[in-house]
Design a protein around this motif. Structure first.
Motif, short mmCIF file in Angstrom:
data_model
loop_
_atom_site.label_atom_id
_atom_site.label_comp_id
_atom_site.label_asym_id
_atom_site.label_seq_id
_atom_site.Cartn_x
_atom_site.Cartn_y
_atom_site.Cartn_z
N TYR A 57 4.10 -13.94 -12.43
CA TYR A 57 3.67 -12.52 -12.17
C TYR A 57 2.51 -12.06 -11.79
O TYR A 57 2.22 -11.20 -11.13
CB TYR A 57 4.32 -11.77 -13.59
CG TYR A 57 4.14 -10.51 -13.51
CD1 TYR A 57 5.12 -9.61 -13.05
CD2 TYR A 57 3.28 -9.72 -14.11
CE1 TYR A 57 5.19 -8.14 -13.03
CE2 TYR A 57 2.89 -8.43 -14.21
CZ TYR A 57 3.93 -7.69 -13.63
OH TYR A 57 3.84 -6.35 -13.54
N ARG A 58 1.45 -12.99 -12.45
CA ARG A 58 -0.05 -12.60 -12.10
C ARG A 58 -0.37 -13.17 -10.82
O ARG A 58 -1.17 -12.46 -10.26
CB ARG A 58 -0.67 -13.36 -13.41
CG ARG A 58 -0.86 -12.54 -14.81
CD ARG A 58 -1.06 -10.89 -14.74
NE ARG A 58 -2.70 -11.02 -14.10
CZ ARG A 58 -3.60 -11.32 -14.79
NH1 ARG A 58 -3.57 -11.60 -16.54
NH2 ARG A 58 -5.00 -11.23 -14.45
N HIS A 59 0.13 -14.16 -10.43
CA HIS A 59 -0.16 -14.67 -9.13
C HIS A 59 1.11 -14.90 -8.37
O HIS A 59 1.72 -16.18 -8.18
CB HIS A 59 -0.88 -15.89 -9.32
CG HIS A 59 -2.20 -15.91 -10.40
ND1 HIS A 59 -3.21 -15.69 -10.06
CD2 HIS A 59 -2.31 -16.43 -11.80
CE1 HIS A 59 -4.17 -15.61 -11.15
NE2 HIS A 59 -3.52 -16.05 -12.02
N PRO A 60 1.62 -13.80 -7.83
CA PRO A 60 3.01 -14.20 -7.00
C PRO A 60 2.82 -14.89 -5.88
O PRO A 60 1.55 -15.07 -5.20
CB PRO A 60 3.24 -12.69 -6.54
CG PRO A 60 1.89 -11.90 -6.79
CD PRO A 60 1.08 -12.56 -7.65
N LYS A 61 3.83 -15.46 -5.46
CA LYS A 61 3.78 -16.55 -4.08
C LYS A 61 4.86 -15.77 -3.15
O LYS A 61 5.66 -15.23 -3.43
CB LYS A 61 4.46 -17.91 -4.64
CG LYS A 61 3.60 -18.46 -5.54
CD LYS A 61 2.32 -18.85 -4.98
CE LYS A 61 1.42 -19.76 -6.14
NZ LYS A 61 0.16 -20.14 -5.42
N PRO A 62 4.27 -15.82 -1.93
CA PRO A 62 5.10 -15.22 -0.92
C PRO A 62 6.42 -15.94 -0.58
O PRO A 62 6.46 -17.21 -0.98
CB PRO A 62 4.31 -15.18 0.52
CG PRO A 62 3.34 -16.19 0.10
CD PRO A 62 2.97 -16.28 -1.49
N LEU A 63 7.52 -15.42 -0.51
CA LEU A 63 8.78 -16.00 -0.36
C LEU A 63 8.95 -16.52 0.96
O LEU A 63 8.81 -16.09 1.94
CB LEU A 63 9.84 -15.04 -0.74
CG LEU A 63 10.17 -14.44 -2.13
CD1 LEU A 63 11.02 -13.43 -2.13
CD2 LEU A 63 10.18 -15.41 -3.21
N PRO A 64 9.19 -17.87 1.08
CA PRO A 64 9.46 -18.71 2.43
C PRO A 64 10.73 -17.94 3.05
O PRO A 64 11.75 -17.62 2.44
CB PRO A 64 9.75 -20.16 2.05
CG PRO A 64 9.99 -19.95 0.60
CD PRO A 64 9.46 -18.91 -0.08
N ASP A 65 10.73 -18.17 4.30
CA ASP A 65 11.81 -17.71 4.87
C ASP A 65 12.84 -18.79 5.17
O ASP A 65 12.45 -19.92 5.86
CB ASP A 65 11.52 -17.11 6.43
CG ASP A 65 10.68 -15.79 6.46
OD1 ASP A 65 10.90 -15.13 5.47
OD2 ASP A 65 9.94 -15.54 7.21
N PHE A 66 13.84 -18.76 4.79
CA PHE A 66 15.03 -19.73 4.96
C PHE A 66 15.69 -19.54 5.98
O PHE A 66 16.36 -18.32 6.44
CB PHE A 66 16.10 -20.15 3.73
CG PHE A 66 15.11 -20.50 2.67
CD1 PHE A 66 14.80 -21.79 2.31
CD2 PHE A 66 14.63 -19.46 1.45
CE1 PHE A 66 14.23 -22.05 1.13
CE2 PHE A 66 14.08 -19.87 0.53
CZ PHE A 66 13.73 -21.22 0.24
N ILE A 67 16.29 -20.54 6.79
CA ILE A 67 17.30 -20.56 7.92
C ILE A 67 18.65 -20.65 7.29
O ILE A 67 18.99 -21.59 6.65
CB ILE A 67 17.08 -21.59 8.90
CG1 ILE A 67 15.53 -21.67 9.34
CG2 ILE A 67 18.03 -21.64 10.08
CD1 ILE A 67 15.15 -22.76 10.43
N LYS A 68 19.34 -19.66 7.55
CA LYS A 68 20.75 -19.56 7.03
C LYS A 68 21.64 -20.47 7.83
O LYS A 68 21.65 -20.47 8.98
CB LYS A 68 21.38 -18.13 7.32
CG LYS A 68 20.64 -17.17 6.59
CD LYS A 68 21.05 -15.44 6.63
CE LYS A 68 20.80 -14.66 5.92
NZ LYS A 68 21.27 -13.20 6.22
N VAL A 69 22.43 -21.02 6.97
CA VAL A 69 23.17 -22.16 7.37
C VAL A 69 24.39 -21.94 7.28
O VAL A 69 25.10 -21.29 6.25
CB VAL A 69 22.96 -23.54 6.82
CG1 VAL A 69 23.93 -24.64 7.42
CG2 VAL A 69 21.45 -24.01 6.90
#
Length: 543
Positions: free
Chosen positions: A187-199
């Motif tokens: 919460y203090r150090h959020p990480k960017p969510l990676p883009d997943f390739i939909k299968v």
């Protein structure tokens, strides 16, 4: 004088002397002259000192003041004290407990009863019960297979605990690590969510098979209607806490202008306030329903405690007693030879599998087949319908015989007769359980003793019954001398027997120091009463 007055006088005298010493020292220091001794003490002009007894009393003043509890002045405490003193009888066992608690210093230091504080605490508690209600609904979701991943995870943890019991000690640490510390860091150090390739989906997964069911779990049939109606445990948490992490992660990728951001933040703030109020109202409703469920659970426990296991139905309670004794014996003597881990693992998995929605149809079919087999059996002829048929049938077994002999008790009462010293004729006075001798307090005050004017009005003690087969089974004690000797009443020199002792009469013994205007005689009547069993215990009702 009492110790309290002496202590107050010493306290005032000590305070006055200390103030005088301090004033004189300040005057001497201000004039440039010091009356300090070599050892650093201040000499007073009076030259008086405290005695050893006064010094000991002064030293014990602080400690004695702390030991004495402060007398409360709250109106509710005063009301409770008056009720304890005047309403609750001295023989009641709870009176001593209540008095001890009222005089407890720890109890008196606690805040007094306040309706405002009670309402405030209820409101605060309602706002902070979100995690508890989320846990409550989460457990129901696990049992009913609403979330198959959670149910399977719980089964894996349950199996691990059965195989390795010491793992229970690691679960709280794992919760602190993965449930509190890591979410707090992210919460203090959020990480960017990676883009997943939909299968594209290939086939059907096990989780989809477990969750894909048009029927509901059999547990839902036992839960009250509306309890799980469109209820998600995450809805109990204010929306600002669920969306904040997503907003923070989105801010990492792009930054918007400052002018429009103020308007958006204002809307978010109002939306978060509204959502928090809605969550508060939902929690208050759930807390109300929780208290209702708790009361229903307490009522069910009281029914088992005081009725099922309280020998209200003696055959059922006897059957439970033998079953509990048998189970205890098996566990104590054969428990070391049983595979407990395998039993608990299989029981846990089997119980949750039966709660799955896909298992409901098989359980319903099994129940219907059992009813059909019961319907095919020959039925006994029934009597015409009566009101008793509507009542639930009592547990009855032919091999459990309740045939205890009744308890017998002898009760006694005294027939009192009186006569004036000027007349020689005895007249009936009343029936009483009081011998009404010369020194009796009621007789000294000139009042009539407690009693009745006819034997038919005499009642047996509570839970006891007379044998009404005979109209009058009262027997006269024809041996009053033995009765006086057995009760040690012949040593009191207040009662005596005369020539008509065979009729059972016991007379007042005349004394010169007592002026008797009315003379009394009495005889003892006794009778047997019976009791098969006392009434079963009943729970105490506060409201």
């Amino acid at each position: 004088m009492s110790y309290r007055h002496i202590r107050d006088a010493l306290y005032e005298e000590t305070s006055t002397r200390l103030i005088n010493h301090m004033y004189e020292a300040s005057q001497k220091f201000s004039k440039g002259s010091s009356d300090l001794d070599k050892d650093g003490s201040i000499e007073s002009d009076e030259g008086d000192e405290f005695t050893d007894e006064q010094m000991k009393a002064i030293e014990s003043m602080a400690a004695s003041a702390e030991e004495q509890p402060k007398k409360t002045h709250h109106f509710m405490d005063k009301l409770m004290e008056k009720m304890i003193q005047h309403v609750i009888p001295d023989a009641a066992p709870e009176k001593e407990i209540l008095e001890r608690k009222m005089n407890d210093p720890e109890y008196n230091r606690r805040p007094k009863l306040s309706i405002r504080q009670l309402i405030s605490n209820f409101k605060k508690l309602s706002g902070r019960m979100s995690a508890f209600f989320a846990l409550q609904y989460g457990l129901i979701h696990v049992i009913t297979w609403r979330k198959p991943t959670k149910t399977l995870t719980v089964l894996v943890f349950y199996t691990a605990v059965c195989l390795w019991p010491h793992v229970v000690l690691a679960f709280p640490v794992m919760f602190v690590l993965f449930g509190i510390l890591l979410p707090g860091y992210l919460y203090r150090h959020p990480k960017p969510l990676p883009d997943f390739i939909k299968v594209k989906k290939r086939g059907q997964s096990l989780l989809t098979f477990l969750s894909d069911s048009e029927d509901s779990s059999i547990v839902d049939d036992f839960i009250s209607e509306g309890f799980m109606e469109d209820h998600d445990p995450t809805q109990l948490i204010p929306s600002v806490s669920r969306t904040s992490s997503a907003d923070d992660s989105s801010d990492v990728g792009s930054q918007s202008g400052t002018g429009s951001a103020d308007i958006v933040d204002d809307k978010k703030e109002r939306a978060s306030y509204a959502s928090s109020q809605v969550a508060l109202l939902m929690n208050m409703r759930d807390l109300q329903n929780l208290t209702t469920d708790v009361l229903e659970g307490i009522n069910a426990a009281e029914i088992f405690w005081y009725k099922t296991a309280g020998f209200e139905n003696e055959r059922l309670s006897t059957f439970l007693f033998y079953g509990a004794m048998l189970a205890t014996s098996l566990v104590l003597f054969l428990g070391q030879f049983m595979p407990w881990r395998l039993i608990f693992i299989q029981s846990g998995w089997l119980g949750l599998i039966l709660c799955h929605p896909k298992s409901k149809k098989y359980l319903v079919e099994l129940s219907q087949a059992q009813k059909k087999r019961a319907a095919l059996k020959p039925k006994k002829e029934k009597l015409p319908d009566t009101d008793n048929d509507k009542e639930p049938k009592e547990f009855d077994r032919k091999d459990i015989i309740i045939d205890d002999s009744p308890e017998v008790k002898v009760i006694e009462i005294y027939e009192l007769q009186t006569k004036n010293i000027l007349h020689n004729k005895w007249s009936f006075y009343r029936y009483s359980n009081n011998m009404f001798d010369i020194k009796n307090k009621v007789r000294v005050t000139g009042k009539r003793p407690v009693g009745v004017d006819h034997l038919a009005k005499v009642l047996p003690p509570k839970d006891w019954k007379f044998d009404f087969a005979f109209a009058n089974k009262w027997k006269i004690d024809n041996n009053p001398k033995k009765f006086l000797h057995d009760r040690d009443l012949d040593k009191s020199h207040l009662l005596e027997t005369r020539e008509d002792a065979d009729e059972g009469w016991i007379y007042d013994k005349k004394h010169e120091e007592h002026e008797i205007v009315y003379e009394f005689r009495r005889r003892r009547l006794h009778r047997e009463c019976y009791r098969y069993a006392r009434e079963p215990r009943k729970p105490s009702k506060f409201m």
